[in-house]
Scaffold this motif. Structure first.
Motif, PDB file in Angstrom:
ATOM      1  N   SER A  16      33.064  54.944  30.536  1.00 44.71           N
ATOM      2  CA  SER A  16      33.314  54.306  31.824  1.00 44.71           C
ATOM      3  C   SER A  16      34.800  54.042  32.052  1.00 44.71           C
ATOM      4  CB  SER A  16      32.539  52.989  31.932  1.00 44.71           C
ATOM      5  OG  SER A  16      33.092  52.013  31.078  1.00 44.71           O
ATOM      6  N   CYS A  17      35.601  54.116  30.984  1.00 48.71           N
ATOM      7  CA  CYS A  17      37.041  53.972  31.164  1.00 48.71           C
ATOM      8  C   CYS A  17      37.613  55.159  31.921  1.00 48.71           C
ATOM      9  CB  CYS A  17      37.748  53.868  29.812  1.00 48.71           C
ATOM     10  SG  CYS A  17      37.319  52.412  28.859  1.00 48.71           S
ATOM     11  N   GLY A  18      36.949  56.302  31.848  1.00 49.90           N
ATOM     12  CA  GLY A  18      37.422  57.485  32.551  1.00 49.90           C
ATOM     13  C   GLY A  18      38.759  57.978  32.048  1.00 49.90           C
ATOM     14  N   VAL A  19      38.972  57.954  30.740  1.00 50.08           N
ATOM     15  CA  VAL A  19      40.257  58.336  30.168  1.00 50.08           C
ATOM     16  C   VAL A  19      40.386  59.853  30.131  1.00 50.08           C
ATOM     17  CG1 VAL A  19      41.765  58.182  28.164  1.00 50.08           C
ATOM     18  CG2 VAL A  19      40.261  56.267  28.743  1.00 50.08           C
ATOM     19  N   PRO A  61      42.608  40.623  37.704  1.00 49.62           N
ATOM     20  CA  PRO A  61      41.576  40.602  38.748  1.00 49.62           C
ATOM     21  C   PRO A  61      40.548  41.686  38.451  1.00 49.62           C
ATOM     22  CG  PRO A  61      43.540  41.712  39.553  1.00 49.62           C
ATOM     23  CD  PRO A  61      43.879  41.206  38.186  1.00 49.62           C
ATOM     24  N   VAL A  62      39.313  41.426  38.806  1.00 51.51           N
ATOM     25  CA  VAL A  62      38.276  42.465  38.671  1.00 51.51           C
ATOM     26  C   VAL A  62      37.686  42.693  40.060  1.00 51.51           C
ATOM     27  CG1 VAL A  62      37.775  42.418  36.211  1.00 51.51           C
ATOM     28  CG2 VAL A  62      36.824  40.639  37.635  1.00 51.51           C
ATOM     29  N   ALA A  63      36.404  42.411  40.246  1.00 48.16           N
ATOM     30  CA  ALA A  63      35.827  42.536  41.583  1.00 48.16           C
ATOM     31  C   ALA A  63      36.427  41.474  42.505  1.00 48.16           C
ATOM     32  CB  ALA A  63      34.310  42.384  41.508  1.00 48.16           C
ATOM     33  N   GLU A  64      36.258  41.663  43.807  1.00 54.06           N
ATOM     34  CA  GLU A  64      36.759  40.693  44.768  1.00 54.06           C
ATOM     35  C   GLU A  64      36.188  39.307  44.458  1.00 54.06           C
ATOM     36  OE1 GLU A  64      39.147  39.534  47.900  1.00 54.06           O
ATOM     37  OE2 GLU A  64      38.965  41.528  47.009  1.00 54.06           O
ATOM     38  N   GLY A  65      37.073  38.346  44.276  1.00 55.95           N
ATOM     39  CA  GLY A  65      36.627  36.994  43.976  1.00 55.95           C
ATOM     40  C   GLY A  65      36.279  36.774  42.520  1.00 55.95           C
ATOM     41  N   ALA A 122      45.465  44.393  27.294  1.00 55.50           N
ATOM     42  CA  ALA A 122      45.835  45.240  28.429  1.00 55.50           C
ATOM     43  C   ALA A 122      44.568  45.683  29.141  1.00 55.50           C
ATOM     44  CB  ALA A 122      46.649  46.453  27.976  1.00 55.50           C
ATOM     45  N   ARG A 123      44.710  46.064  30.390  1.00 62.66           N
ATOM     46  CA  ARG A 123      43.576  46.527  31.200  1.00 62.66           C
ATOM     47  C   ARG A 123      43.795  47.990  31.573  1.00 62.66           C
ATOM     48  NH1 ARG A 123      40.629  44.503  35.792  1.00 62.66           N
ATOM     49  NH2 ARG A 123      39.112  46.144  36.313  1.00 62.66           N
ATOM     50  N   TYR A 124      42.729  48.790  31.450  1.00 63.37           N
ATOM     51  CA  TYR A 124      42.761  50.166  31.948  1.00 63.37           C
ATOM     52  C   TYR A 124      41.434  50.438  32.649  1.00 63.37           C
ATOM     53  CZ  TYR A 124      42.890  55.210  32.295  1.00 63.37           C
ATOM     54  OH  TYR A 124      42.864  56.495  32.790  1.00 63.37           O
ATOM     55  N   ARG A 125      41.471  50.559  33.979  1.00 64.57           N
ATOM     56  CA  ARG A 125      40.276  50.795  34.779  1.00 64.57           C
ATOM     57  C   ARG A 125      39.198  49.780  34.422  1.00 64.57           C
ATOM     58  NH1 ARG A 125      40.018  57.481  35.068  1.00 64.57           N
ATOM     59  NH2 ARG A 125      42.095  57.736  36.000  1.00 64.57           N
ATOM     60  N   ASP A 126      38.033  50.232  33.964  1.00 61.61           N
ATOM     61  CA  ASP A 126      36.935  49.314  33.658  1.00 61.61           C
ATOM     62  C   ASP A 126      36.892  48.913  32.194  1.00 61.61           C
ATOM     63  OD1 ASP A 126      35.980  49.119  36.241  1.00 61.61           O
ATOM     64  OD2 ASP A 126      34.726  50.908  36.046  1.00 61.61           O
ATOM     65  N   CYS A 127      38.009  48.987  31.521  1.00 61.13           N
ATOM     66  CA  CYS A 127      38.057  48.621  30.107  1.00 61.13           C
ATOM     67  C   CYS A 127      39.220  47.678  29.836  1.00 61.13           C
ATOM     68  CB  CYS A 127      38.192  49.862  29.225  1.00 61.13           C
ATOM     69  SG  CYS A 127      36.707  50.890  29.184  1.00 61.13           S
ATOM     70  N   VAL A 128      39.048  46.835  28.827  1.00 55.22           N
ATOM     71  CA  VAL A 128      40.110  45.975  28.325  1.00 55.22           C
ATOM     72  C   VAL A 128      40.441  46.427  26.908  1.00 55.22           C
ATOM     73  CG1 VAL A 128      40.767  43.623  27.675  1.00 55.22           C
ATOM     74  CG2 VAL A 128      39.426  44.026  29.755  1.00 55.22           C
ATOM     75  N   VAL A 129      41.724  46.623  26.648  1.00 54.69           N
ATOM     76  CA  VAL A 129      42.203  47.067  25.342  1.00 54.69           C
ATOM     77  C   VAL A 129      42.842  45.875  24.644  1.00 54.69           C
ATOM     78  CG1 VAL A 129      43.671  48.715  24.128  1.00 54.69           C
ATOM     79  CG2 VAL A 129      42.582  49.368  26.295  1.00 54.69           C
ATOM     80  N   VAL A 141      37.063  47.481  25.099  1.00 53.42           N
ATOM     81  CA  VAL A 141      35.869  46.798  25.583  1.00 53.42           C
ATOM     82  C   VAL A 141      35.495  47.351  26.954  1.00 53.42           C
ATOM     83  CG1 VAL A 141      34.801  44.570  26.081  1.00 53.42           C
ATOM     84  CG2 VAL A 141      36.642  44.725  24.376  1.00 53.42           C
ATOM     85  N   ASP A 142      34.295  47.903  27.073  1.00 53.79           N
ATOM     86  CA  ASP A 142      33.776  48.439  28.326  1.00 53.79           C
ATOM     87  C   ASP A 142      33.261  47.270  29.167  1.00 53.79           C
ATOM     88  OD1 ASP A 142      32.192  49.578  30.333  1.00 53.79           O
ATOM     89  OD2 ASP A 142      31.625  51.268  29.080  1.00 53.79           O
ATOM     90  N   LEU A 143      33.884  46.992  30.294  1.00 48.27           N
ATOM     91  CA  LEU A 143      33.498  45.848  31.108  1.00 48.27           C
ATOM     92  C   LEU A 143      32.131  46.014  31.755  1.00 48.27           C
ATOM     93  CD1 LEU A 143      36.888  44.974  32.857  1.00 48.27           C
ATOM     94  CD2 LEU A 143      35.736  43.697  31.041  1.00 48.27           C
ATOM     95  N   SER A 144      31.688  47.249  31.954  1.00 42.06           N
ATOM     96  CA  SER A 144      30.393  47.456  32.602  1.00 42.06           C
ATOM     97  C   SER A 144      29.220  47.267  31.641  1.00 42.06           C
ATOM     98  CB  SER A 144      30.335  48.854  33.232  1.00 42.06           C
ATOM     99  OG  SER A 144      30.460  49.854  32.239  1.00 42.06           O
ATOM    100  N   THR A 145      29.419  47.574  30.366  1.00 41.37           N
ATOM    101  CA  THR A 145      28.338  47.459  29.377  1.00 41.37           C
ATOM    102  C   THR A 145      28.633  46.435  28.291  1.00 41.37           C
ATOM    103  OG1 THR A 145      29.263  49.165  27.937  1.00 41.37           O
ATOM    104  CG2 THR A 145      27.816  49.900  29.731  1.00 41.37           C
ATOM    105  N   LEU A 146      29.901  46.026  28.165  1.00 42.82           N
ATOM    106  CA  LEU A 146      30.398  45.136  27.116  1.00 42.82           C
ATOM    107  C   LEU A 146      30.282  45.751  25.721  1.00 42.82           C
ATOM    108  CD1 LEU A 146      29.236  41.638  28.389  1.00 42.82           C
ATOM    109  CD2 LEU A 146      31.378  42.855  28.811  1.00 42.82           C
ATOM    110  N   GLU A 147      30.081  47.072  25.656  1.00 46.03           N
ATOM    111  CA  GLU A 147      30.141  47.762  24.376  1.00 46.03           C
ATOM    112  C   GLU A 147      31.595  47.860  23.926  1.00 46.03           C
ATOM    113  OE1 GLU A 147      28.264  51.510  24.820  1.00 46.03           O
ATOM    114  OE2 GLU A 147      26.239  50.675  25.023  1.00 46.03           O
ATOM    115  N   THR A 148      31.800  47.899  22.608  1.00 44.08           N
ATOM    116  CA  THR A 148      33.145  47.933  22.051  1.00 44.08           C
ATOM    117  C   THR A 148      33.338  49.166  21.189  1.00 44.08           C
ATOM    118  OG1 THR A 148      33.215  45.521  22.016  1.00 44.08           O
ATOM    119  CG2 THR A 148      34.857  46.679  20.688  1.00 44.08           C
ATOM    120  N   ASP A 149      34.403  49.888  21.445  1.00 39.72           N
ATOM    121  CA  ASP A 149      34.806  51.025  20.633  1.00 39.72           C
ATOM    122  C   ASP A 149      36.150  50.669  20.017  1.00 39.72           C
ATOM    123  OD1 ASP A 149      34.886  53.511  19.465  1.00 39.72           O
ATOM    124  OD2 ASP A 149      34.410  54.597  21.300  1.00 39.72           O
TER     125      ASP A 149
END
Length: 381
Positions: free
Chosen positions: A38-41, A174-178, A237-244, A256-264
């Motif tokens: 989901s990071c789309g790297v 920031p993530v989604a609006e609000g 750091a933030r990259y698209r839908d992931c936090v590094v 950390v995948d923000l959509s699934t909270l899985e960690t690689d």
């Protein structure tokens, strides 16, 4: 060209600086080789690596541009936002570092900024305190997280969770609006852990825990636990839908995948640092807010190896390696997709925000005054 491990002198920023890119094997990642999908790297090369970089524009060198206390930098599109923490203001700059307008004032009301004690010697810990995604600007003033639109209009704020001097917010975004996310480095008498939280405008008093990991920590009886000299400090750091995330000392990055909270995780190359006790700052007494603290003879539980982290728009993590001198730069660039790494020798600075392909921004220090100023660097291929 020098490509051995160690400290190197940074050349003057006013001239073109040669940067040697040395391929290095990153080894096998701890839990995998590819960041979550989901990071789309992309697997391609990053467009921000260049053979040399030239300083093209600056901000903060003139009397009218003085930065009182650097508190972080964020950029998106043709906008760069500087948080001047002692000035209690946000400065909106163009991509060429021309001032457009500034907003903010001291106070604890909506859109106002808390008046902290400036800790310029810890300036690299403030890099994560301001973030901008093109629509929403988030600022952490060490009291609350505040959301603004690009014009400076305050939208909403949220207090951080109840903390003490033993804890610190190291990252906001920031993530989604609000909605905002923020990363916290927490200490107590027996443990240390990193935690990622989410907070929303509809209920700013509720903080949702998304992710948490322990970090090596030497427990003790100090009533005010704090990071010791050369103790690793976390980097985020933030990259698209992931936090590094880096714990600042070990040879890997959590993704950390923000959509699934899985960690690689992605492995980092070797970077040797002096053992505790071999560097002059390891000895003697440290003055912390007027309180003299004897340096620990046994040293930290996790020795600092990394002192900066940011991910460029092409999905490559830039890591600033520890050096004894704060004005010397060793930078390692790692692809989150392949794990391949490159080392930049004698770069002009460490990126704290990225502009168009080949452009990055950073804060440097005037050696005669220790005052900071911003520089825009552009790569030449």
């Amino acid at each position: 060209m020098m490509n051995d491990v160690g400290c190197r002198r940074c050349l003057p920023v006013a001239r073109t600086l040669a940067v040697a890119m040395v391929l290095a094997s990153a080894g096998t990642p701890a839990h995998g080789q590819v960041a979550p999908m989901s990071c789309g790297v992309p697997a391609a090369e990053t467009r921000w690596l260049a053979e040399s970089y030239t300083a093209t524009h600056t901000y903060g060198l003139g009397d009218e541009e003085w930065i009182e206390s650097y508190g972080g930098l964020a950029a998106a599109g043709d906008s760069v936002f500087l948080y001047d923490q002692l000035g209690r203001r946000i400065v909106h700059l163009s991509g060429e570092l021309e001032e457009r307008h500034a907003f903010g004032r001291e106070g604890e009301g909506p859109g106002e900024f808390y008046s902290p004690i400036p800790l310029s010697w810890l300036d690299d810990l403030f890099e994560g305190h301001v973030a901008f995604n093109g629509r929403q600007l988030v600022v952490y003033d060490r009291l609350r997280l505040a959301s603004f639109d690009p014009s400076g209009e305050h939208r909403w704020s949220a207090r951080r969770p109840a903390t003490t001097v033993r804890e610190g917010v190291r990252f906001v975004s920031p993530v989604a609006e609000g909605q905002m996310i923020f990363g916290v480095d927490s200490l107590d008498f027996t443990s240390r852990h990193l935690a990622l939280w989410r907070v929303g405008r509809t209920d700013p008093h509720h903080h949702e825990l998304l992710w948490q990991r322990p970090v090596p920590w030497r427990s003790g009886n100090d009533p005010f636990p704090m990071l010791r000299t050369r103790e690793a400090a976390s980097r985020w750091a933030r990259y698209r839908d992931c936090v590094v995330v880096s714990d600042g000392g070990r040879r890997f990055l959590w993704v950390v995948d923000l959509s699934t909270l899985e960690t690689d995780s992605v492995a980092l190359p070797e970077w040797e640092v002096p053992a505790f006790g071999e560097v002059p700052i390891d000895r003697g007494v440290m003055n912390f807010g007027g309180r003299e603290v004897q340096r620990e003879s046994q040293g930290p539980a996790l020795l600092s190896r990394w002192r900066g982290l940011i991910v460029d728009p092409d999905g490559h993590a830039w890591i600033r390696a520890w050096t004894e001198a704060r004005d010397e730069f060793e930078v390692i660039v790692v692809s989150l997709a392949s794990g391949q790494s490159r080392r930049l020798v004698n770069p002009p600075g460490f990126p704290t925000a990225f502009g168009p392909p080949g452009v990055f921004y950073t804060a440097l220090t005037k050696p005669e005054t220790d005052e900071q100023y911003l520089v825009r660097f552009e790569g030449e291929r």
